[in-house]
Write a protein that holds these residues in place. Structure first.
Motif, mmCIF file in Angstrom:
data_model
loop_
_atom_site.group_PDB
_atom_site.id
_atom_site.type_symbol
_atom_site.label_atom_id
_atom_site.label_comp_id
_atom_site.label_asym_id
_atom_site.label_seq_id
_atom_site.Cartn_x
_atom_site.Cartn_y
_atom_site.Cartn_z
ATOM 1 N N GLU A 83 -35.781 53.116 108.908
ATOM 2 C CA GLU A 83 -35.729 54.473 109.382
ATOM 3 C C GLU A 83 -35.008 55.586 108.456
ATOM 4 O O GLU A 83 -35.458 56.714 108.209
ATOM 5 N N HIS A 84 -34.233 55.038 107.428
ATOM 6 C CA HIS A 84 -33.658 56.057 106.515
ATOM 7 C C HIS A 84 -34.685 56.584 105.413
ATOM 8 O O HIS A 84 -34.348 57.273 104.874
ATOM 9 N N PHE A 85 -35.573 55.521 105.292
ATOM 10 C CA PHE A 85 -36.815 56.308 104.587
ATOM 11 C C PHE A 85 -37.622 57.241 104.915
ATOM 12 O O PHE A 85 -38.313 57.884 104.287
ATOM 13 N N ARG A 86 -37.664 57.568 106.190
ATOM 14 C CA ARG A 86 -38.668 58.390 106.840
ATOM 15 C C ARG A 86 -38.581 59.842 106.376
ATOM 16 O O ARG A 86 -39.356 60.491 106.055
ATOM 17 N N PRO A 87 -37.434 60.375 106.291
ATOM 18 C CA PRO A 87 -37.297 61.611 105.526
ATOM 19 C C PRO A 87 -37.939 61.708 104.193
ATOM 20 O O PRO A 87 -38.462 62.769 103.710
ATOM 21 N N ILE A 88 -37.769 60.838 103.328
ATOM 22 C CA ILE A 88 -38.443 60.743 101.924
ATOM 23 C C ILE A 88 -40.066 60.735 102.171
ATOM 24 O O ILE A 88 -40.682 61.849 101.698
ATOM 25 N N TYR A 89 -40.610 60.179 103.146
ATOM 26 C CA TYR A 89 -42.039 60.130 103.652
ATOM 27 C C TYR A 89 -42.323 61.577 104.116
ATOM 28 O O TYR A 89 -43.312 62.396 103.473
ATOM 29 N N ASP A 90 -41.641 62.220 104.968
ATOM 30 C CA ASP A 90 -41.797 63.723 105.386
ATOM 31 C C ASP A 90 -41.576 64.647 104.501
ATOM 32 O O ASP A 90 -42.499 65.568 104.361
ATOM 33 N N GLN A 91 -40.873 64.552 103.555
ATOM 34 C CA GLN A 91 -40.609 65.586 102.481
ATOM 35 C C GLN A 91 -41.936 65.488 101.510
ATOM 36 O O GLN A 91 -42.456 66.351 101.047
ATOM 37 N N LEU A 92 -42.265 64.058 101.016
ATOM 38 C CA LEU A 92 -43.339 64.082 99.964
ATOM 39 C C LEU A 92 -44.685 64.317 100.674
ATOM 40 O O LEU A 92 -45.262 65.213 100.084
ATOM 41 N N ILE A 93 -44.915 64.471 102.015
ATOM 42 C CA ILE A 93 -46.045 64.989 102.571
ATOM 43 C C ILE A 93 -46.193 66.407 102.665
ATOM 44 O O ILE A 93 -47.040 66.920 102.348
ATOM 45 N N ALA A 94 -44.918 67.026 102.916
ATOM 46 C CA ALA A 94 -44.915 68.486 102.951
ATOM 47 C C ALA A 94 -45.046 68.940 101.542
ATOM 48 O O ALA A 94 -45.907 69.850 101.589
ATOM 49 N N ASP A 95 -44.537 68.454 100.611
ATOM 50 C CA ASP A 95 -44.760 68.708 99.106
ATOM 51 C C ASP A 95 -46.132 68.627 98.742
ATOM 52 O O ASP A 95 -46.652 69.460 98.085
ATOM 53 N N ILE A 96 -46.780 67.647 98.769
ATOM 54 C CA ILE A 96 -48.038 67.170 98.282
ATOM 55 C C ILE A 96 -48.890 67.963 99.094
ATOM 56 O O ILE A 96 -50.031 68.285 98.579
ATOM 57 N N SER A 97 -48.753 68.235 100.466
ATOM 58 C CA SER A 97 -49.798 69.118 100.992
ATOM 59 C C SER A 97 -49.932 70.276 100.798
ATOM 60 O O SER A 97 -51.087 71.082 100.828
ATOM 61 N N LYS A 98 -49.042 70.783 99.654
ATOM 62 C CA LYS A 98 -49.118 72.156 99.216
ATOM 63 C C LYS A 98 -50.262 72.188 97.855
ATOM 64 O O LYS A 98 -50.398 73.112 97.403
ATOM 65 N N PHE A 99 -50.371 70.921 97.336
ATOM 66 C CA PHE A 99 -51.271 70.924 96.341
ATOM 67 C C PHE A 99 -52.571 71.413 96.742
ATOM 68 O O PHE A 99 -53.466 71.968 95.738
ATOM 69 N N GLY A 100 -53.137 71.378 97.861
ATOM 70 C CA GLY A 100 -54.650 71.885 98.215
ATOM 71 C C GLY A 100 -54.938 71.397 99.817
ATOM 72 O O GLY A 100 -54.119 70.519 100.388
ATOM 73 N N ASN A 101 -55.799 71.858 100.085
ATOM 74 C CA ASN A 101 -56.257 71.581 101.798
ATOM 75 C C ASN A 101 -57.266 70.550 101.731
ATOM 76 O O ASN A 101 -58.096 70.136 102.523
ATOM 77 N N LYS A 176 -50.355 65.426 88.998
ATOM 78 C CA LYS A 176 -51.301 65.080 87.810
ATOM 79 C C LYS A 176 -52.375 64.014 88.401
ATOM 80 O O LYS A 176 -53.442 64.164 88.071
ATOM 81 N N ALA A 177 -51.744 63.170 89.245
ATOM 82 C CA ALA A 177 -52.759 62.094 89.910
ATOM 83 C C ALA A 177 -53.835 62.894 90.749
ATOM 84 O O ALA A 177 -54.933 62.531 90.822
ATOM 85 N N TYR A 178 -53.241 63.570 91.526
ATOM 86 C CA TYR A 178 -53.870 64.554 92.453
ATOM 87 C C TYR A 178 -55.100 65.237 91.694
ATOM 88 O O TYR A 178 -56.249 65.148 92.145
ATOM 89 N N GLN A 179 -54.838 65.814 90.449
ATOM 90 C CA GLN A 179 -55.833 66.701 89.783
ATOM 91 C C GLN A 179 -56.906 65.560 89.205
ATOM 92 O O GLN A 179 -57.957 66.155 89.428
ATOM 93 N N ASN A 180 -56.289 64.514 88.743
ATOM 94 C CA ASN A 180 -57.528 63.548 88.097
ATOM 95 C C ASN A 180 -58.226 62.737 89.391
ATOM 96 O O ASN A 180 -59.207 62.445 89.169
ATOM 97 N N ALA A 181 -57.829 63.083 90.706
ATOM 98 C CA ALA A 181 -58.697 62.502 91.793
ATOM 99 C C ALA A 181 -59.772 63.465 92.343
ATOM 100 O O ALA A 181 -60.398 63.018 93.113
ATOM 101 N N GLY A 182 -59.673 64.412 91.545
ATOM 102 C CA GLY A 182 -60.608 65.412 92.437
ATOM 103 C C GLY A 182 -62.060 65.851 91.563
ATOM 104 O O GLY A 182 -62.993 66.304 91.926
#
Length: 182
Positions: A83-101, A176-182
């Motif tokens: 459970e102590h890792f759930r905040p890491i997941y939540d933060q990453l999803i929030a930040d990564i979601s800003k890359f694009g829809n 960078k990985a996000y950009q390469n995947a599009g």
């Protein structure tokens, strides 16, 4: 059902002449309790490939990601005892979601796949002491926090132990990985 699962189901029917429901009903009638028992039977007795046998076994026992009605429950199950890792997941999803829809968030049994046209990252609480971000950056030399993966699903990985480990370098590699995947 996601696209990959639908393709597997379609190919199962095309290649074996039986639908997934026909296979699962036949296996359930044999009252196997373990994944390995089902796999052995399907491969040795029915001549199925490993992939089809695994697919049928997962569906028969309802132990695959697609068997979860609620994807939040699937994600919650990944963090049981971690459970102590759930905040890491939540933060990453929030930040990564800003890359694009255009990001598809696809929870699996042990991780969450992030995709555009192809997978660019994999988020996983791999142990009680290590959260791993798998990243696809073919041809990129490991550098800084970016390590070689040794995993066929991703070319590289970044290990985290606390939410404070998410810094600009981590986000830059994922972007960078996000950009390469599009």
């Amino acid at each position: 059902m996601d696209k990959a699962e639908q393709t597997m189901q379609d190919n199962l029917l095309k290649n074996t002449g039986k639908s997934l429901s026909e296979w699962t009903e036949a296996v359930k009638a044999l009252k196997f309790e373990k994944h390995g028992q089902i796999m052995k039977f399907l491969k040795e007795e029915k001549g199925l490939t490993h992939g089809f046998a695994n697919f049928i076994a997962l569906k028969t026992l309802a132990t695959d990601a697609g068997s979860f009605e609620n994807k939040d429950d699937l994600i919650d199950s990944q963090y049981k005892g971690k459970e102590h890792f759930r905040p890491i997941y939540d933060q990453l999803i929030a930040d990564i979601s800003k890359f694009g829809n255009d990001i598809e968030i696809a929870p699996k049994m042990a991780n969450v796949s992030l995709r555009r046209k192809k997978q660019f990252a994999l988020l996983s609480p791999v142990t009680k002491t290590r959260f791993e971000i798998g990243i696809n950056l073919k041809g990129q030399e490991p550098s800084g926090k970016l390590l070689p993966s040794g995993n066929a699903m991703c070319t590289h990985k970044i290990n985290l132990t606390a939410i404070g480990d998410i810094d600009q370098e981590v986000m830059d590699w994922i972007h960078k990985a996000y950009q390469n995947a599009g």
